[in-house]
Design a protein around this motif. Sequence first.
Motif, mmCIF file in Angstrom:
data_model
loop_
_atom_site.group_PDB
_atom_site.id
_atom_site.type_symbol
_atom_site.label_atom_id
_atom_site.label_comp_id
_atom_site.label_asym_id
_atom_site.label_seq_id
_atom_site.Cartn_x
_atom_site.Cartn_y
_atom_site.Cartn_z
ATOM 1 N N LYS A 22 0.871 -1.357 -0.056
ATOM 2 C CA LYS A 22 0.098 -0.137 -0.045
ATOM 3 C C LYS A 22 0.980 1.240 0.077
ATOM 4 C CE LYS A 22 -3.492 -2.227 2.788
ATOM 5 N NZ LYS A 22 -4.388 -2.224 3.880
ATOM 6 N N THR A 23 0.283 2.415 -0.612
ATOM 7 C CA THR A 23 0.908 3.617 -0.547
ATOM 8 C C THR A 23 0.767 4.231 0.892
ATOM 9 O OG1 THR A 23 -0.911 4.888 -1.191
ATOM 10 C CG2 THR A 23 0.471 4.186 -2.728
ATOM 11 N N ASN A 24 1.713 5.228 1.506
ATOM 12 C CA ASN A 24 1.345 5.455 2.713
ATOM 13 C C ASN A 24 -0.119 6.257 2.794
ATOM 14 O OD1 ASN A 24 4.208 5.187 3.270
ATOM 15 N ND2 ASN A 24 4.819 7.374 2.705
ATOM 16 N N GLU A 25 -0.571 6.531 2.108
ATOM 17 C CA GLU A 25 -2.039 7.346 1.927
ATOM 18 C C GLU A 25 -3.071 6.208 2.224
ATOM 19 O OE1 GLU A 25 0.082 8.179 -0.385
ATOM 20 O OE2 GLU A 25 0.585 10.231 0.456
ATOM 21 N N GLU A 26 -2.750 4.772 1.518
ATOM 22 C CA GLU A 26 -3.883 3.921 1.472
ATOM 23 C C GLU A 26 -3.446 3.381 2.874
ATOM 24 O OE1 GLU A 26 -3.910 1.984 -3.084
ATOM 25 O OE2 GLU A 26 -2.271 1.835 -1.853
ATOM 26 N N GLN A 27 -2.529 3.030 3.484
ATOM 27 C CA GLN A 27 -2.024 2.615 4.886
ATOM 28 C C GLN A 27 -2.865 3.414 5.865
ATOM 29 O OE1 GLN A 27 2.088 2.156 5.551
ATOM 30 N NE2 GLN A 27 1.628 0.294 6.866
ATOM 31 N N ALA A 28 -2.818 4.791 5.869
ATOM 32 C CA ALA A 28 -3.263 5.646 6.646
ATOM 33 C C ALA A 28 -4.840 5.428 6.713
ATOM 34 C CB ALA A 28 -3.102 7.198 6.380
ATOM 35 N N GLU A 29 -5.488 5.290 5.683
ATOM 36 C CA GLU A 29 -6.947 5.140 5.419
ATOM 37 C C GLU A 29 -7.287 3.738 5.926
ATOM 38 O OE1 GLU A 29 -10.409 4.847 2.223
ATOM 39 O OE2 GLU A 29 -8.606 5.581 1.651
ATOM 40 N N THR A 30 -6.503 2.654 5.725
ATOM 41 C CA THR A 30 -6.818 1.469 6.381
ATOM 42 C C THR A 30 -6.802 1.476 7.796
ATOM 43 O OG1 THR A 30 -5.815 0.343 4.391
ATOM 44 C CG2 THR A 30 -6.114 -0.891 6.579
ATOM 45 N N THR A 31 -5.517 2.139 8.640
ATOM 46 C CA THR A 31 -5.543 2.451 9.960
ATOM 47 C C THR A 31 -6.852 3.172 10.693
ATOM 48 O OG1 THR A 31 -3.182 2.364 9.670
ATOM 49 C CG2 THR A 31 -4.441 3.292 11.764
ATOM 50 N N ARG A 32 -7.191 4.195 9.949
ATOM 51 C CA ARG A 32 -8.356 4.894 10.162
ATOM 52 C C ARG A 32 -9.517 4.231 10.442
ATOM 53 N NH1 ARG A 32 -12.275 7.279 7.635
ATOM 54 N NH2 ARG A 32 -11.517 7.019 5.708
ATOM 55 N N LYS A 33 -10.014 3.290 9.069
ATOM 56 C CA LYS A 33 -10.960 2.494 9.065
ATOM 57 C C LYS A 33 -10.991 1.435 10.309
ATOM 58 C CE LYS A 33 -12.082 3.148 4.055
ATOM 59 N NZ LYS A 33 -12.124 2.413 2.813
ATOM 60 N N GLN A 34 -10.031 0.718 10.492
ATOM 61 C CA GLN A 34 -9.984 -0.320 11.499
ATOM 62 C C GLN A 34 -10.130 0.418 12.939
ATOM 63 O OE1 GLN A 34 -5.930 -1.748 10.833
ATOM 64 N NE2 GLN A 34 -6.681 -3.381 9.588
ATOM 65 N N PHE A 35 -9.863 1.713 13.059
ATOM 66 C CA PHE A 35 -9.828 2.358 14.532
ATOM 67 C C PHE A 35 -11.281 2.733 14.716
ATOM 68 C CE2 PHE A 35 -10.411 6.420 16.502
ATOM 69 C CZ PHE A 35 -9.837 5.817 18.002
ATOM 70 N N MET A 36 -11.936 3.094 13.393
ATOM 71 C CA MET A 36 -13.300 3.535 13.545
ATOM 72 C C MET A 36 -14.307 2.215 13.833
ATOM 73 S SD MET A 36 -13.476 6.629 13.429
ATOM 74 C CE MET A 36 -15.182 6.941 13.244
ATOM 75 N N SER A 37 -13.727 1.057 13.025
ATOM 76 C CA SER A 37 -14.677 -0.225 13.279
ATOM 77 C C SER A 37 -14.494 -0.695 14.795
ATOM 78 C CB SER A 37 -14.022 -1.145 12.328
ATOM 79 O OG SER A 37 -14.589 -2.539 12.720
ATOM 80 N N ALA A 38 -13.299 -0.504 15.489
ATOM 81 C CA ALA A 38 -13.021 -0.604 16.728
ATOM 82 C C ALA A 38 -13.894 0.058 17.583
ATOM 83 C CB ALA A 38 -11.591 -0.760 17.016
ATOM 84 N N ILE A 39 -13.957 1.364 17.388
ATOM 85 C CA ILE A 39 -14.777 2.413 18.209
ATOM 86 C C ILE A 39 -16.280 1.823 18.000
ATOM 87 C CG2 ILE A 39 -15.710 4.723 18.220
ATOM 88 C CD1 ILE A 39 -12.872 4.428 19.383
ATOM 89 N N ASP A 40 -16.756 1.623 16.811
ATOM 90 C CA ASP A 40 -18.073 1.097 16.627
ATOM 91 C C ASP A 40 -18.612 -0.182 17.388
ATOM 92 O OD1 ASP A 40 -20.567 1.500 15.517
ATOM 93 O OD2 ASP A 40 -20.204 -0.107 13.711
ATOM 94 N N GLY A 41 -17.463 -0.931 17.588
ATOM 95 C CA GLY A 41 -17.664 -2.340 18.211
ATOM 96 C C GLY A 41 -17.813 -1.880 19.800
#
Length: 140
Positions: free
Chosen positions: A115-134
Amino acid sequence: MDIVTRPLSSSRRQAVVKVDDLDALELACPTNYNGRSSCYAGVIFNGLPRSNDSASPIYYIIRGDMGQTYVNVKRHTGDYEKNVLPIQWAIDSAIIELKTGVKPPTPLEQPYTLKTNEEQAETTRKQFMSAIDGVFAVAL
């Protein structure tokens, strides 16, 4: 271990803790829900030779912080480059030095990610939001 920890700063050298087994390592380095730990890594040595016989292999495993997944291919400041790779090189160079009497030069490294740095940052953000949702779902 003195040769392995020699390249470390004094504060990092003082933070090195020796434990007797894998269970003690897991207690010394607990992880949170994101896989993060206050430990950089754990090193497990298996089958250390009793003498400095150069024919005897030295087996070890590095257990890195599972939350350390960031790779920055432009600035070379990723998690593994700052934490895990220096530990691996300290161990490898100490083994080489002990077995040959020669301190090897530091190797060049080339980080790799799909992944590019931008794609990696987006994946991290989505994983964090998913964890917060849980967490919110549990709290309700």
